[in-house]
Write a protein that holds these residues in place. Structure first.
Motif, mmCIF file in Angstrom:
data_model
loop_
_atom_site.group_PDB
_atom_site.id
_atom_site.type_symbol
_atom_site.label_atom_id
_atom_site.label_comp_id
_atom_site.label_asym_id
_atom_site.label_seq_id
_atom_site.Cartn_x
_atom_site.Cartn_y
_atom_site.Cartn_z
ATOM 1 N N MET A 1 0.839 -1.203 0.000
ATOM 2 C CA MET A 1 0.000 0.000 0.000
ATOM 3 C C MET A 1 0.877 1.258 0.000
ATOM 4 O O MET A 1 1.970 1.278 0.576
ATOM 5 C CB MET A 1 -0.880 0.043 1.247
ATOM 6 C CG MET A 1 -1.853 -1.113 1.380
ATOM 7 S SD MET A 1 -3.214 -1.023 0.239
ATOM 8 C CE MET A 1 -4.278 -2.298 0.895
ATOM 9 N N LYS A 2 0.342 2.306 -0.617
ATOM 10 C CA LYS A 2 0.941 3.626 -0.510
ATOM 11 C C LYS A 2 -0.108 4.545 0.118
ATOM 12 O O LYS A 2 -1.286 4.481 -0.231
ATOM 13 C CB LYS A 2 1.356 4.154 -1.878
ATOM 14 C CG LYS A 2 2.481 3.383 -2.536
ATOM 15 C CD LYS A 2 2.832 4.003 -3.875
ATOM 16 C CE LYS A 2 3.948 3.232 -4.558
ATOM 17 N NZ LYS A 2 4.296 3.830 -5.878
ATOM 18 N N TYR A 3 0.352 5.404 1.024
ATOM 19 C CA TYR A 3 -0.563 6.273 1.764
ATOM 20 C C TYR A 3 -0.387 7.721 1.329
ATOM 21 O O TYR A 3 0.724 8.265 1.376
ATOM 22 C CB TYR A 3 -0.318 6.130 3.267
ATOM 23 C CG TYR A 3 -0.455 4.709 3.744
ATOM 24 C CD1 TYR A 3 -1.680 4.063 3.681
ATOM 25 C CD2 TYR A 3 0.641 3.998 4.214
ATOM 26 C CE1 TYR A 3 -1.810 2.743 4.086
ATOM 27 C CE2 TYR A 3 0.525 2.680 4.623
ATOM 28 C CZ TYR A 3 -0.707 2.053 4.551
ATOM 29 O OH TYR A 3 -0.840 0.741 4.942
ATOM 30 N N GLY A 4 -1.497 8.321 0.901
ATOM 31 C CA GLY A 4 -1.468 9.703 0.459
ATOM 32 C C GLY A 4 -2.526 10.529 1.157
ATOM 33 O O GLY A 4 -3.381 10.005 1.882
ATOM 34 N N ILE A 5 -2.482 11.824 0.900
ATOM 35 C CA ILE A 5 -3.493 12.731 1.448
ATOM 36 C C ILE A 5 -3.774 13.814 0.431
ATOM 37 O O ILE A 5 -2.871 14.271 -0.281
ATOM 38 C CB ILE A 5 -3.039 13.337 2.793
ATOM 39 C CG1 ILE A 5 -4.212 14.068 3.450
ATOM 40 C CG2 ILE A 5 -1.804 14.222 2.637
ATOM 41 C CD1 ILE A 5 -4.041 14.287 4.937
ATOM 42 N N HIS A 6 -5.035 14.194 0.346
ATOM 43 C CA HIS A 6 -5.428 15.222 -0.612
ATOM 44 C C HIS A 6 -5.056 16.601 -0.065
ATOM 45 O O HIS A 6 -5.388 16.944 1.070
ATOM 46 C CB HIS A 6 -6.935 15.151 -0.886
ATOM 47 C CG HIS A 6 -7.321 15.752 -2.199
ATOM 48 N ND1 HIS A 6 -7.124 17.085 -2.495
ATOM 49 C CD2 HIS A 6 -7.871 15.213 -3.311
ATOM 50 C CE1 HIS A 6 -7.562 17.333 -3.718
ATOM 51 N NE2 HIS A 6 -8.013 16.205 -4.242
ATOM 52 N N ALA A 7 -4.358 17.374 -0.901
ATOM 53 C CA ALA A 7 -3.925 18.715 -0.490
ATOM 54 C C ALA A 7 -5.101 19.636 -0.175
ATOM 55 O O ALA A 7 -4.944 20.634 0.529
ATOM 56 C CB ALA A 7 -3.053 19.339 -1.581
ATOM 57 N N GLY A 8 -6.292 19.287 -0.694
ATOM 58 C CA GLY A 8 -7.469 20.111 -0.429
ATOM 59 C C GLY A 8 -7.802 20.250 1.045
ATOM 60 O O GLY A 8 -8.541 21.163 1.428
ATOM 61 N N LEU A 9 -7.270 19.355 1.882
ATOM 62 C CA LEU A 9 -7.496 19.464 3.325
ATOM 63 C C LEU A 9 -7.077 20.824 3.850
ATOM 64 O O LEU A 9 -7.702 21.370 4.766
ATOM 65 C CB LEU A 9 -6.716 18.352 4.046
ATOM 66 C CG LEU A 9 -6.699 18.386 5.571
ATOM 67 C CD1 LEU A 9 -8.097 18.170 6.133
ATOM 68 C CD2 LEU A 9 -5.728 17.333 6.110
ATOM 69 N N TRP A 10 -6.001 21.386 3.276
ATOM 70 C CA TRP A 10 -5.447 22.653 3.767
ATOM 71 C C TRP A 10 -5.835 23.859 2.902
ATOM 72 O O TRP A 10 -5.496 24.981 3.254
ATOM 73 C CB TRP A 10 -3.921 22.577 3.789
ATOM 74 C CG TRP A 10 -3.340 21.661 4.814
ATOM 75 C CD1 TRP A 10 -3.058 21.966 6.124
ATOM 76 C CD2 TRP A 10 -2.944 20.297 4.637
ATOM 77 N NE1 TRP A 10 -2.511 20.884 6.758
ATOM 78 C CE2 TRP A 10 -2.428 19.839 5.872
ATOM 79 C CE3 TRP A 10 -2.979 19.427 3.561
ATOM 80 C CZ2 TRP A 10 -1.950 18.544 6.055
ATOM 81 C CZ3 TRP A 10 -2.501 18.135 3.731
ATOM 82 C CH2 TRP A 10 -2.000 17.700 4.959
ATOM 83 N N MET A 11 -6.481 23.641 1.775
ATOM 84 C CA MET A 11 -6.659 24.715 0.793
ATOM 85 C C MET A 11 -7.987 25.442 0.967
ATOM 86 O O MET A 11 -9.040 24.816 1.074
ATOM 87 C CB MET A 11 -6.559 24.140 -0.629
ATOM 88 C CG MET A 11 -5.203 23.517 -0.939
ATOM 89 S SD MET A 11 -5.162 22.614 -2.503
ATOM 90 C CE MET A 11 -5.216 23.986 -3.669
ATOM 91 N N ALA A 12 -7.924 26.763 0.959
ATOM 92 C CA ALA A 12 -9.140 27.568 0.976
ATOM 93 C C ALA A 12 -9.708 27.728 -0.434
ATOM 94 O O ALA A 12 -10.920 27.756 -0.630
ATOM 95 C CB ALA A 12 -8.866 28.936 1.588
#
Length: 278
Positions: free
Chosen positions: A1-12
């Motif tokens: 598995m590779k674990y990622g996160i969407h940058a939209g979490l921090w974006m206004a």
């Protein structure tokens, strides 16, 4: 598995500069970051790819269609514009250095026309067939995201995503499943995941309130068991929308802060993902 996160979490805004976000993602220990192509340009794509590699990350991409690029439209000019846009998105994904493009790529988000659903779904599949050579040439895989009934009427279930992918006739087109949407639309989440066994190309996680996975009532052991059963070993990306009032997620109706702080939510998400899926 590779674990990622969407940058939209921090974006206004989807046009926000994300270089600073990349450092946070890398420092937290994620394998990669997911970025939206909304607001992307060729110049931004090249710079983003360099920045991602500088931080030792990999990248996946997400996107959607505007109403004037609706590949389900009965208007051939609008469909042609949509196919041209998909070709640009595929090329841009490769330019950034990603091999995965996924999202609501089959119709504009929030557009509903249930009477004509079969014809619209067929047009989407035809458009994906048309861009299959582009996917092959750029070594990119396209993921059709099944989302809930309040955001589209076209692809709500895993079975519908799988059917559309197979109707395209392209080995480069598959399904993206997301636990938030599965929790709303599927009677049996594990069975839905297994339904996509030979088609699943990308996987999003958040809990039932779009917050940190493991903090709500999603049946995570069933999710893990189903992914194990189909031998899925691709990306698992946390896509969370947790801060009220962000213009980027205004149409998702986040009326209160689901989590107190974005970076803390990301850290807890990664910890849970590793414990659950590794």
């Amino acid at each position: 598995m590779k674990y990622g996160i969407h940058a939209g979490l921090w974006m206004a805004q989807w046009t926000d500069e994300i270089t600073g976000i990349l450092k946070v993602v890398a420092d937290l220990g994620f394998d990669g970051v997911e970025v939206s192509l909304l607001g992307m340009s060729d110049e931004k794509a090249l710079a983003l790819g360099q920045a991602v590699r500088h931080h030792g990350l990999e990248i996946t991409c997400s996107d959607g269609l505007a109403p004037d690029k609706d590949i389900t439209s009965p208007d051939p000019q609008i469909r042609a514009a949509g196919i041209d846009y998909l070709r640009w998105a595929i090329a841009t994904t490769a330019k950034i250095g990603s091999r995965g493009l996924a999202g609501v790529v089959y119709a504009p988000w929030g557009v509903f026309d249930p009477v004509n659903k079969p014809a619209r779904a067929a047009r989407s599949a035809e458009a994906f067939a048309a861009v299959s050579p582009d996917l092959e040439n750029h070594d990119v895989t396209l993921g059709i995201e099944a989302i809930n009934r309040f955001e589209t009427d076209l692809v709500n279930t895993a079975a519908e995503a799988v059917a559309m992918a197979k109707a395209s006739g392209s080995d480069r087109v598959g399904a993206l499943l997301d636990t938030f949407h599965l929790n709303i639309e599927e009677k049996d989440i594990a069975a839905a995941i297994k339904c996509a066994a030979d088609t699943l190309v990308h996987f999003h996680v958040s809990d039932n309130d779009r917050g940190v996975p493991g903090s709500g009532h999603i049946p995570w052991q069933e999710v893990r068991g189903a992914l194990d059963d189909i031998r899925y070993d691709g990306w698992i990306v946390a896509e969370m929308f947790v801060i009220a009032g962000n213009p980027a997620s205004a149409d998702l109706n986040i009326w209160r802060n689901i989590e107190p702080e974005a970076t803390d939510a990301a850290a807890r998400a990664l910890s849970f993902m590793r414990q659950t899926f590794q």
